[in-house]
Design a protein around this motif. Structure first.
Motif, short mmCIF file in Angstrom:
data_model
loop_
_atom_site.label_atom_id
_atom_site.label_comp_id
_atom_site.label_asym_id
_atom_site.label_seq_id
_atom_site.Cartn_x
_atom_site.Cartn_y
_atom_site.Cartn_z
N ILE A 73 0.83 -1.20 0.00
CA ILE A 73 0.00 0.00 0.00
C ILE A 73 0.86 1.25 0.00
O ILE A 73 0.60 2.20 -0.75
N ILE A 74 1.91 1.27 0.81
CA ILE A 74 2.82 2.43 0.83
C ILE A 74 3.46 2.61 -0.54
O ILE A 74 3.57 3.73 -1.05
N GLY A 75 3.87 1.50 -1.15
CA GLY A 75 4.45 1.59 -2.49
C GLY A 75 3.47 2.18 -3.49
O GLY A 75 3.85 3.01 -4.32
N ALA A 76 2.21 1.78 -3.42
CA ALA A 76 1.21 2.27 -4.36
C ALA A 76 0.86 3.73 -4.10
O ALA A 76 0.73 4.52 -5.04
N VAL A 77 0.73 4.09 -2.83
CA VAL A 77 0.27 5.44 -2.49
C VAL A 77 1.39 6.47 -2.57
O VAL A 77 1.19 7.58 -3.07
N PHE A 78 2.59 6.11 -2.09
CA PHE A 78 3.65 7.11 -1.97
C PHE A 78 4.83 6.93 -2.94
O PHE A 78 5.57 7.88 -3.16
N LEU A 79 5.01 5.74 -3.48
CA LEU A 79 6.21 5.48 -4.29
C LEU A 79 5.89 5.19 -5.75
O LEU A 79 6.73 4.71 -6.50
N ASN A 80 4.66 5.48 -6.14
CA ASN A 80 4.24 5.36 -7.53
C ASN A 80 4.29 3.93 -8.08
O ASN A 80 4.45 3.72 -9.27
N ASP A 81 4.20 2.93 -7.21
CA ASP A 81 4.09 1.55 -7.66
C ASP A 81 2.66 1.35 -8.17
O ASP A 81 1.71 1.93 -7.63
N LYS A 82 2.52 0.55 -9.17
CA LYS A 82 1.20 0.29 -9.73
C LYS A 82 0.68 -1.05 -9.20
O LYS A 82 1.41 -2.04 -9.18
N LEU A 83 -0.56 -1.06 -8.75
CA LEU A 83 -1.22 -2.28 -8.32
C LEU A 83 -2.49 -2.46 -9.14
O LEU A 83 -3.25 -1.51 -9.35
#
Length: 110
Positions: A73-83
């Motif tokens: 979730i942190i990756g998706a919300v803050f680090l521009n990771d796509k889920l």
């Protein structure tokens, strides 16, 4: 007290995982040091949790699952990771699995 320590262990694991992302293959000293300290701290705190009576199956499942879900979730919300939608559904299943492990202790044991 055991669950507060478990929360700290999860937090340390999350910090370690996020720091690994910024370590660039462990080539940057500060994020690398934070990652190593975070992992050691997380396992130390987990050992204290187990010493206080939470069964390993429950403690490790909560620690691992909430760590994985939080990092995703942190990756998706803050680090521009796509889920994808399926990945978000998987995160929901992980969280529901942890809840069932914890709440299932209130029912008759098999």
């Amino acid at each position: 007290m055991a669950y507060a320590l478990l929360a700290l262990a999860i937090f340390a694991e999350i910090i370690a995982a996020i720091s690994t992302r910024f370590s660039e293959g462990f080539s940057k000293p500060l994020p690398t040091a934070i990652a190593i300290i975070g992992v050691v701290t997380a396992y130390y705190l987990l050992s204290l949790v187990l010493n206080r009576g939470i069964p390993i199956g429950v403690a490790y499942a909560i620690w691992a699952a909430l760590g994985v879900a939080s990092v995703a979730i942190i990756g998706a919300v803050f680090l521009n990771d796509k889920l994808t939608l399926i990945q978000w559904f998987g995160i929901l299943l992980v969280i529901l699995g942890v809840l069932s492990l914890e709440l299932g202790g209130n029912f008759e044991k098999v």
